[in-house]
Design a protein around this motif. Structure first.
Motif, PDB file in Angstrom:
ATOM      1  N   ALA A 132       0.827  -1.201   0.000  1.00  0.00           N
ATOM      2  CA  ALA A 132       0.000   0.000   0.000  1.00  0.00           C
ATOM      3  C   ALA A 132       0.864   1.254   0.000  1.00  0.00           C
ATOM      4  CB  ALA A 132      -0.925  -0.006   1.215  1.00  0.00           C
ATOM      5  N   VAL A 133       1.959   1.229   0.748  1.00  0.00           N
ATOM      6  CA  VAL A 133       2.871   2.378   0.779  1.00  0.00           C
ATOM      7  C   VAL A 133       3.486   2.612  -0.599  1.00  0.00           C
ATOM      8  CG1 VAL A 133       5.071   3.228   1.699  1.00  0.00           C
ATOM      9  CG2 VAL A 133       3.397   2.187   3.230  1.00  0.00           C
ATOM     10  N   SER A 134       3.925   1.517  -1.244  1.00  0.00           N
ATOM     11  CA  SER A 134       4.533   1.628  -2.568  1.00  0.00           C
ATOM     12  C   SER A 134       3.546   2.189  -3.592  1.00  0.00           C
ATOM     13  CB  SER A 134       5.038   0.264  -3.027  1.00  0.00           C
ATOM     14  OG  SER A 134       5.637   0.341  -4.301  1.00  0.00           O
ATOM     15  N   GLU A 135       2.320   1.677  -3.571  1.00  0.00           N
ATOM     16  CA  GLU A 135       1.301   2.178  -4.495  1.00  0.00           C
ATOM     17  C   GLU A 135       0.965   3.639  -4.202  1.00  0.00           C
ATOM     18  OE1 GLU A 135      -1.977  -0.477  -4.189  1.00  0.00           O
ATOM     19  OE2 GLU A 135      -1.053  -2.038  -5.436  1.00  0.00           O
ATOM     20  N   GLY A 136       0.921   3.993  -2.906  1.00  0.00           N
ATOM     21  CA  GLY A 136       0.646   5.380  -2.544  1.00  0.00           C
ATOM     22  C   GLY A 136       1.735   6.324  -3.031  1.00  0.00           C
ATOM     23  N   LEU A 137       2.998   5.881  -2.926  1.00  0.00           N
ATOM     24  CA  LEU A 137       4.104   6.700  -3.412  1.00  0.00           C
ATOM     25  C   LEU A 137       4.043   6.877  -4.930  1.00  0.00           C
ATOM     26  CD1 LEU A 137       7.052   5.322  -1.248  1.00  0.00           C
ATOM     27  CD2 LEU A 137       6.108   7.642  -1.173  1.00  0.00           C
ATOM     28  N   ALA A 138       3.666   5.789  -5.626  1.00  0.00           N
ATOM     29  CA  ALA A 138       3.565   5.862  -7.085  1.00  0.00           C
ATOM     30  C   ALA A 138       2.493   6.876  -7.501  1.00  0.00           C
ATOM     31  CB  ALA A 138       3.257   4.483  -7.654  1.00  0.00           C
ATOM     32  N   TRP A 139       1.337   6.824  -6.841  1.00  0.00           N
ATOM     33  CA  TRP A 139       0.276   7.781  -7.158  1.00  0.00           C
ATOM     34  C   TRP A 139       0.677   9.197  -6.778  1.00  0.00           C
ATOM     35  CZ3 TRP A 139      -3.911   7.638 -10.085  1.00  0.00           C
ATOM     36  CH2 TRP A 139      -4.424   6.402 -10.461  1.00  0.00           C
ATOM     37  N   ALA A 140       1.316   9.350  -5.610  1.00  0.00           N
ATOM     38  CA  ALA A 140       1.741  10.679  -5.163  1.00  0.00           C
ATOM     39  C   ALA A 140       2.746  11.282  -6.143  1.00  0.00           C
ATOM     40  CB  ALA A 140       2.343  10.595  -3.764  1.00  0.00           C
ATOM     41  N   MET A 141       3.667  10.440  -6.645  1.00  0.00           N
ATOM     42  CA  MET A 141       4.658  10.925  -7.604  1.00  0.00           C
ATOM     43  C   MET A 141       3.976  11.452  -8.857  1.00  0.00           C
ATOM     44  SD  MET A 141       7.626   8.797  -9.646  1.00  0.00           S
ATOM     45  CE  MET A 141       6.370   7.843 -10.506  1.00  0.00           C
ATOM     46  N   ALA A 171       9.491   7.141  -4.689  1.00  0.00           N
ATOM     47  CA  ALA A 171       9.801   8.138  -3.654  1.00  0.00           C
ATOM     48  C   ALA A 171      10.794   9.168  -4.177  1.00  0.00           C
ATOM     49  CB  ALA A 171      10.365   7.439  -2.420  1.00  0.00           C
ATOM     50  N   LEU A 172      11.810   8.714  -4.913  1.00  0.00           N
ATOM     51  CA  LEU A 172      12.793   9.662  -5.449  1.00  0.00           C
ATOM     52  C   LEU A 172      12.209  10.476  -6.603  1.00  0.00           C
ATOM     53  CD1 LEU A 172      16.020   7.507  -5.228  1.00  0.00           C
ATOM     54  CD2 LEU A 172      15.363   9.451  -3.822  1.00  0.00           C
ATOM     55  N   GLY A 173      11.232   9.909  -7.314  1.00  0.00           N
ATOM     56  CA  GLY A 173      10.524  10.700  -8.315  1.00  0.00           C
ATOM     57  C   GLY A 173       9.738  11.828  -7.664  1.00  0.00           C
ATOM     58  N   LEU A 174       9.186  11.558  -6.490  1.00  0.00           N
ATOM     59  CA  LEU A 174       8.484  12.593  -5.728  1.00  0.00           C
ATOM     60  C   LEU A 174       9.466  13.680  -5.285  1.00  0.00           C
ATOM     61  CD1 LEU A 174       5.825  13.504  -4.417  1.00  0.00           C
ATOM     62  CD2 LEU A 174       6.397  12.072  -2.445  1.00  0.00           C
ATOM     63  N   VAL A 175      10.642  13.262  -4.834  1.00  0.00           N
ATOM     64  CA  VAL A 175      11.678  14.232  -4.463  1.00  0.00           C
ATOM     65  C   VAL A 175      12.083  15.067  -5.679  1.00  0.00           C
ATOM     66  CG1 VAL A 175      14.071  14.475  -3.680  1.00  0.00           C
ATOM     67  CG2 VAL A 175      12.546  12.847  -2.550  1.00  0.00           C
ATOM     68  N   PHE A 176      12.198  14.404  -6.827  1.00  0.00           N
ATOM     69  CA  PHE A 176      12.555  15.122  -8.059  1.00  0.00           C
ATOM     70  C   PHE A 176      11.520  16.205  -8.371  1.00  0.00           C
ATOM     71  CE2 PHE A 176      12.016  15.654 -12.645  1.00  0.00           C
ATOM     72  CZ  PHE A 176      13.288  16.070 -13.011  1.00  0.00           C
ATOM     73  N   ASN A 177      10.241  15.876  -8.239  1.00  0.00           N
ATOM     74  CA  ASN A 177       9.200  16.864  -8.527  1.00  0.00           C
ATOM     75  C   ASN A 177       9.225  18.014  -7.523  1.00  0.00           C
ATOM     76  OD1 ASN A 177       8.293  15.532 -10.790  1.00  0.00           O
ATOM     77  ND2 ASN A 177       6.647  14.443  -9.733  1.00  0.00           N
ATOM     78  N   ILE A 178       9.607  17.723  -6.276  1.00  0.00           N
ATOM     79  CA  ILE A 178       9.741  18.795  -5.284  1.00  0.00           C
ATOM     80  C   ILE A 178      10.871  19.738  -5.672  1.00  0.00           C
ATOM     81  CG2 ILE A 178      10.388  19.286  -2.885  1.00  0.00           C
ATOM     82  CD1 ILE A 178       8.953  16.678  -2.108  1.00  0.00           C
ATOM     83  N   LEU A 179      12.018  19.168  -6.047  1.00  0.00           N
ATOM     84  CA  LEU A 179      13.149  19.999  -6.473  1.00  0.00           C
ATOM     85  C   LEU A 179      12.821  20.748  -7.761  1.00  0.00           C
ATOM     86  CD1 LEU A 179      16.099  17.567  -5.670  1.00  0.00           C
ATOM     87  CD2 LEU A 179      15.536  19.694  -4.494  1.00  0.00           C
ATOM     88  N   LEU A 180      12.059  20.126  -8.643  1.00  0.00           N
ATOM     89  CA  LEU A 180      11.640  20.789  -9.873  1.00  0.00           C
ATOM     90  C   LEU A 180      10.758  21.995  -9.546  1.00  0.00           C
ATOM     91  CD1 LEU A 180      11.784  20.482 -13.004  1.00  0.00           C
ATOM     92  CD2 LEU A 180       9.619  19.250 -12.855  1.00  0.00           C
ATOM     93  N   THR A 181       9.868  21.818  -8.586  1.00  0.00           N
ATOM     94  CA  THR A 181       9.017  22.930  -8.157  1.00  0.00           C
ATOM     95  C   THR A 181       9.863  24.062  -7.601  1.00  0.00           C
ATOM     96  OG1 THR A 181       7.231  21.389  -7.610  1.00  0.00           O
ATOM     97  CG2 THR A 181       7.093  23.590  -6.666  1.00  0.00           C
ATOM     98  N   MET A 182      10.852  23.741  -6.778  1.00  0.00           N
ATOM     99  CA  MET A 182      11.743  24.758  -6.226  1.00  0.00           C
ATOM    100  C   MET A 182      12.507  25.473  -7.339  1.00  0.00           C
ATOM    101  SD  MET A 182      13.234  22.634  -2.950  1.00  0.00           S
ATOM    102  CE  MET A 182      14.472  23.892  -2.600  1.00  0.00           C
ATOM    103  N   ALA A 183      12.905  24.705  -8.364  1.00  0.00           N
ATOM    104  CA  ALA A 183      13.627  25.310  -9.490  1.00  0.00           C
ATOM    105  C   ALA A 183      12.765  26.350 -10.189  1.00  0.00           C
ATOM    106  CB  ALA A 183      14.058  24.218 -10.467  1.00  0.00           C
ATOM    107  N   PHE A 184      11.501  26.033 -10.421  1.00  0.00           N
ATOM    108  CA  PHE A 184      10.605  26.985 -11.084  1.00  0.00           C
ATOM    109  C   PHE A 184      10.300  28.175 -10.182  1.00  0.00           C
ATOM    110  CE2 PHE A 184       9.020  23.124 -13.579  1.00  0.00           C
ATOM    111  CZ  PHE A 184       9.794  23.444 -14.681  1.00  0.00           C
ATOM    112  N   LEU A 185      10.187  27.942  -8.886  1.00  0.00           N
ATOM    113  CA  LEU A 185       9.908  29.033  -7.955  1.00  0.00           C
ATOM    114  C   LEU A 185      11.079  30.009  -7.854  1.00  0.00           C
ATOM    115  CD1 LEU A 185       8.126  27.172  -5.005  1.00  0.00           C
ATOM    116  CD2 LEU A 185       7.123  28.949  -6.460  1.00  0.00           C
ATOM    117  N   ARG A 186      12.289  29.494  -7.973  1.00  0.00           N
ATOM    118  CA  ARG A 186      13.479  30.318  -7.775  1.00  0.00           C
ATOM    119  C   ARG A 186      14.095  30.817  -9.074  1.00  0.00           C
ATOM    120  NH1 ARG A 186      16.260  26.943  -2.703  1.00  0.00           N
ATOM    121  NH2 ARG A 186      14.557  27.395  -1.239  1.00  0.00           N
ATOM    122  N   ALA A 187      13.543  30.416 -10.205  1.00  0.00           N
ATOM    123  CA  ALA A 187      14.038  30.932 -11.488  1.00  0.00           C
ATOM    124  C   ALA A 187      13.787  32.429 -11.569  1.00  0.00           C
ATOM    125  CB  ALA A 187      13.357  30.215 -12.642  1.00  0.00           C
TER     126      ALA A 187
END
Length: 231
Positions: A11-20, A200-216
Motif C-alpha cells: 500500500a505504501v509503494s502504491e501510494g508513493l507511485a500515485w503521489a509521484m 519516492a525519489l521521483g516525488l523528491v525530483f518533482n519537489i526539487l523541480l518545483t523549487m527550481a521553477f519558484l526560484r528561477a
C-alpha cells in the motif's frame, strides 16, 4: 515476512507511485503562474510538466482499457532525454560537451522512433529507462562540473539548473537500484514493493523541480546575480 506487513508495504509503494504522478500538478501550477519570468533554459524545461502529465494520463488510460502502456512509457523516457538534452545544451559552455549532449538527444529521438516501430516493446521500455538514467545523469554531472569551475555569484540552492541536476542524479540512482533488484528472482509482490524506491525519489525530483521553477529569475536578474551560470 508476514502477510499484513507485505500488504502494508504494498500500500505504501502504491501510494508513493500515485503521489509521484499527481505531484507533477504542483510544478505545473508554478509554471502557469511564473512562465513569463523564466529565462530560456527554464522556459524550455517548463514543457516537461505538460509532457509528464500527458504521458501519465496516456499510460493510465491504456491500463484502464486493458491495453499495454509500453509505447507511452517508452515515449516518456525518450522524450525526457530529448527535452532535458535541449535544456542542458542551452546552459553548458564547453563546445565539445554541448555537441555531445546535442548528438545524444538527436540520436535518442531517432533510435526511439525506430525502436518503437520495429522492436519488442518490453525491451524498448527497459532500454529507454536505463538510457534515460545514464544520459541524464551524465548531463547533470557535466553541468555540476561546470559549476565547480565557474561558481555563480548567488547561492547554489537558488540556481534552477543546480536543483534540476541534483534531483535527476537522485532519481537516476534510485532507478538503477530498482533495476538491479529486478535482476534478482523475487516474487511479483516484492517487485511491486521495491518500486516504491524510484517512486519516492521521483516525488523528491518533482519537489526539487518545483523549487527550481519558484526560484528561477528573469534573464535580466540572472545577469546581475549569476544564479544560472550560462544564461
Amino acid at each position: 515476512m508476514s502477510t499484513p506487513t507485505l500488504n502494508f508495504l504494498m500500500a505504501v509503494s502504491e501510494g508513493l507511485a500515485w503521489a509521484m504522478q499527481v505531484s507533477i500538478l504542483v510544478p505545473m501550477a508554478v509554471v502557469w503562474r511564473r512562465r513569463r519570468q523564466f529565462p530560456p533554459p527554464v522556459k524550455l524545461l517548463s514543457w516537461y510538466v505538460y509532457f509528464s502529465l500527458l504521458c501519465s494520463i496516456g499510460a493510465r488510460i491504456a491500463e484502464v482499457n486493458l491495453l499495454p502502456n509500453w509505447p507511452m512509457l517508452a515515449a516518456f523516457n525518450f522524450g525526457k532525454i530529448a527535452l532535458f538534452g535541449g535544456v542542458y545544451y542551452l546552459v553548458l559552455r564547453q563546445w565539445l560537451v554541448r555537441r555531445l549532449v546535442l548528438a545524444s538527444a538527436v540520436l535518442t529521438v531517432a533510435f526511439g522512433i525506430y525502436a518503437m516501430l520495429w522492436l519488442d516493446m518490453r525491451f524498448v521500455v527497459t532500454y529507454a529507462r536505463v538510457l534515460q538514467c545514464a544520459l541524464l545523469a551524465a548531463f547533470a554531472l557535466a553541468y555540476l562540473e561546470q559549476l565547480s569551475r565557474e561558481p555563480p555569484l548567488g547561492q547554489l540552492n537558488h540556481n534552477p539548473l543546480f536543483l534540476l541536476s541534483v534531483g535527476q542524479l537522485l532519481y537516476s540512482a534510485g532507478s538503477v537500484m530498482y533495476f538491479s533488484i529486478g535482476f534478482v528472482k523475487l516474487e511479483p509482490i516484492y517487485n511491486k514493493i521495491y518500486f516504491g524506491i524510484p517512486a519516492a525519489l521521483g516525488l523528491v525530483f518533482n519537489i526539487l523541480l518545483t523549487m527550481a521553477f519558484l526560484r528561477a529569475q528573469p534573464e535580466a536578474a540572472l545577469h546581475r546575480t549569476g544564479t544560472l551560470a550560462s544564461a
